[in-house]
Design a protein around this motif. Sequence first.
Motif: not given
Length: 724
Positions: A565-576
């Motif tokens: 049910d869990a999502r993977g790690d957040v992308s720092i490139e997308v977040d920034r």
Amino acid sequence: MGSKWRKVKVALGLNLCVYTPRNHAVADDADDDADTPPPSGRRSDAALLSPPGDWTSAPSTPASNRLRLSKSLSRSSSKKTCSICLGSIRRGDGQAIFTAECCHTFHFHCIAANVEHGSRVCPVCRAQWKEVPATRPDPPLGRARISPVDWPQINNDPFPVAHRLPPPRSNSARQTTLLNQATEPAIYNDDDPLDHKPDPAETTSSSDTKLVDHDHSAKVDVNTYTEVSSVPRSSQVDNFTVLVHIKAPVSNSGRNDSNLAMGSHTSRAPVDLVTVLDISGSMAGTKLALLKRAMGFVIQNLGPNDRLSVIAFSSTARRLFHLRKMSEAGRQLALHAVNSLVANGGTNIAEGLRKGAKIMEERREKNPVSSVILLSDGQDTYTVSNFNGNRNQPDYQMLLPLSLRPDASSGFKIPVHAFGFGADHDALSMHSISEISGGTFSFIETEGVIQDAFAQCIGGLLSVVVKDLRVEIECDHPTTRLDSMKVGSYPSHVTPDRRSGCINVGDLYADEERDFLIVTNIPIETSKSVDTPILKVKCVYNNPISKESATSEYEHVRIARTDGDARGDVSIEVDRQRNRVRAAEAMVQAQSAAENGSLSAAVEILEKMRKRLSETASAKSNDQLCVALDAELKEMQERMASRHVYEASGRAYILSGLSSHSWQRATARGDSTDGSSLVQSYQTPSMVEMVSRSQASLIGGGPDVQRLLQPGWSFGGGRQPRPR
């Protein structure tokens, strides 16, 4: 050190500085080797109006000291040195010499060039001359007559004569004469022909050619990132963000920066540049002198296959010279024309742009890169004030000619890079002009940085490696759709079925990067596949040097699917990049609130955005872009402290920031934030190199030239911010 002291003495003889060194005799030739120069201070306007290479200075003193120093030094220095070029004056060295009625001596070709542009004042003692070198007699049989603008190229000329001048005229009359001394053609089809043959004096080595050939085959890099690394197989996700990252090829000049401006015809794409310069009355004095110096830098750094034309505008506008190749002779002619400018009159931006557009529209041939640079320190008093009789809701599009507006098919024609100078310029109109045309808006808050601002701009223009770039995006799954595209000011289009879209990016400078956020959906994965295709992306563009079209391979975007049910790690490139877009949106909202009279609401919008940024994943990871964005938002809040502060600098600062973020391109602007936080940059290596070249030339001008570079200013997000 002796040579520096000698230059100071020459400057003293020019009346450009009038400080008396304590315990030093200034009239004795033995002092040429003195070790300690006098302290320096701010130069006078007269010093700034002298040619760029001649500037030296020191603090002012009473008139009696100035007269005594001028007389003593003119005996020892001015007779040995030409006060215009600072070159040695010796009888019999092959250069004609002119001795004025005030007994001061100059190279004939130096003083004749000054007089040709209307000067009748001795550069040493400021005496008004009645007789000056203004014309030449008929040459001997077999010798061709030489135009006055070509005199500086003649080293041995035995025909200097003096000619009596008419009575002095006012600045207004002089300005009218300069703007009307020649009849302009009805059609501007007199541009220099394009012949891209190598200049014998400026060819590259065989090793350089190999690098160029390699660059011709370089491709645009396309990379994609998903906002998280994986999504549960049983989940359907809406508003899912994909980052499309574009990077232009590295230029040849990036490996050999000395080729950036003066390289061979194959090292980069040549440029057609039109500069539209404000010479209204408010530009008089230091402003005009610094503008001339900045234009001198631009002229000297254009290559022999680049073409330049200059439009000067005040109450009306005039083309100083046609679109001319910047060969050695072309540069000399351009420098003389720019140095002849005199400030007077009103501000007619629309007329200046109309003439600039006319040059671009009617030229017979076109270089691969075309651009217009506009600089103004005031508000248009001829067109904007007449918009529907309502100054509060002007239609700034009327300032921009149709030929400079975006093309419906490609989205771009010829960008206008606008520079607002000082606290009194109309930032709204300058930003609108640049935004509509696809150019950038820079805010020049401090006078001394005009040259650096121009240097950054031409550093990019002289490194274009991609033309007419178009990013094409297609859905790669039967049920995915394009919900939206966050692309800033770039023209974009999504088909009605939302299955495909495109972004018109236009030109890219060498090493430039672009980031676009594509919002789509993730369907439920019913199969046992480990990932799901979402999108595919490719780029179509032209090579400005080879004139060939190129298409990148498809970059496929896929998302990993998991059984949990869990999502993977957040992308720092997308977040920034999401933070960058959100910060820009907050700037737009704050600027709108400020224009509507509520500075407190504007400050609150920016404060909320700063708090929101601090809670993001990239901020918690100490991402440098987030640090820079927070510093930028804080600076904007401070420039909204009062209505006066906002009108003087806040509006222009915010608009130049918006221009930078919306086009993802470097702009120059006043900045008092800590330069160490401005690590993330839209500056390219070519821009950095050209700015460094500009700063080196200013440092070479002496300590007072450095002092003109006031603290509290840097390039927007610059990689190498100026120390404070």
